[in-house]
Design an enzyme around this catalytic site. Sequence first.
Site, PDB file in Angstrom:
ATOM      1  N   GLU A  98       0.849  -1.188   0.000  1.00  0.00           N
ATOM      2  CA  GLU A  98       0.000   0.000   0.000  1.00  0.00           C
ATOM      3  C   GLU A  98       0.893   1.250   0.000  1.00  0.00           C
ATOM      4  O   GLU A  98       1.902   1.271   0.703  1.00  0.00           O
ATOM      5  CB  GLU A  98      -0.816  -0.078   1.314  1.00  0.00           C
ATOM      6  CG  GLU A  98      -1.609   1.104   1.668  1.00  0.00           C
ATOM      7  CD  GLU A  98      -2.134   0.968   3.130  1.00  0.00           C
ATOM      8  OE1 GLU A  98      -2.001  -0.119   3.763  1.00  0.00           O
ATOM      9  OE2 GLU A  98      -2.649   1.974   3.621  1.00  0.00           O
ATOM     10  N   ASP A 201      13.918  -1.292  14.621  1.00  0.00           N
ATOM     11  CA  ASP A 201      14.800  -0.294  13.972  1.00  0.00           C
ATOM     12  C   ASP A 201      14.073   1.055  13.972  1.00  0.00           C
ATOM     13  O   ASP A 201      13.903   1.699  12.943  1.00  0.00           O
ATOM     14  CB  ASP A 201      15.122  -0.752  12.534  1.00  0.00           C
ATOM     15  CG  ASP A 201      16.251   0.063  11.906  1.00  0.00           C
ATOM     16  OD1 ASP A 201      16.874   0.871  12.617  1.00  0.00           O
ATOM     17  OD2 ASP A 201      16.506  -0.116  10.700  1.00  0.00           O
TER      18      ASP A 201
END
Length: 292
Positions: A98, A201
């Site tokens: 998306e 992260d």
Amino acid sequence: MLQPEIRKTVEDFLRTSKDPDLKWLGEENVGCGSVNAAWRVRTSAGDFFLKCNDAFNLPGLFEAESRGLRRLRDTGTLRVPQVLLQTTAGENAFLLMEFVPARDEGDGFFAGFGRGLARMHRNTWKAFGLDHCNYISSIRQSNAPRGDWAPFFIEERLAPLLKSAFDADLLPQNVLKKFDELFRRIPDIIPVEQPALLHGDLWYGNFIRSGGEAVLIDPAIYYGHREVDLAMTKLFGGFHPDFYAAYREEFPLEENWEERVGLWNLYPLLVHVMLFGEEYVPRLLESLERYC
Ligand code: ADP
């Protein structure tokens, strides 16, 4: 130029899944990532985000990334782009998802982000680690499960990178001795926690501000100590104070959690040494000194 084999595979997929009369309206290189080429694909069925890399360069990179994105999305907490297709075309691997438009932050953006992250961290597992290996940036992460956090952090996070950095001549000899000293101390300086589902992260570049909401991208997930995600937000300065306040309201932290930020960030600093070289060594040593 986007490889014709990739375009054909994406068109075939979108025709089958979205619109049999699909028209490809164009693609735009938005290759601003650190590891992959990236494209915004415009079609009559909407816009999509496409990341590509050489299929042999970093094996399993997009498979791990799509698994990570799905796992985070399944928590129903923070927004995460929907993965549509992850496959290879010719010599290329790619990931289609998306497209998330970046829009200005609304009021309460960081509070919502902090609260959402806290809820995401409520997702736990039987061990520290994960059921598959993945990558942080372009560095492979082993996630072999352990019953305790300290051995996981030492043996699956710090020690392998320390070895790689040392083998690549990026670290002075005395650093190894210091890390050995630290490894002996670690079990005494960390509070006990359940394994928490981490983004892994969580720096400033790995979320998109899409209106009032933070959308997580580029994860390096595993179940770990939740202070690790919070520490990573502080690697380059830190997020807005509302983020931490809302997090703590939703899922309280130890009073002294900030004392361990430098400890957890030894891992991303080692990642930076591996990716960008010796310029990160002084900062690594400075952090290390604080805990030895
Ligand atoms: P890399 O793995 O190469 O570092 P990222 O996944 O971090 O790549 O993506 C690079 C940039 O592309 C991000 O900083 C973000 O601006 C943009 N981006 C990533 N995913 C999407 C998405 N689904 N929709 C729109 N833009 C995205």
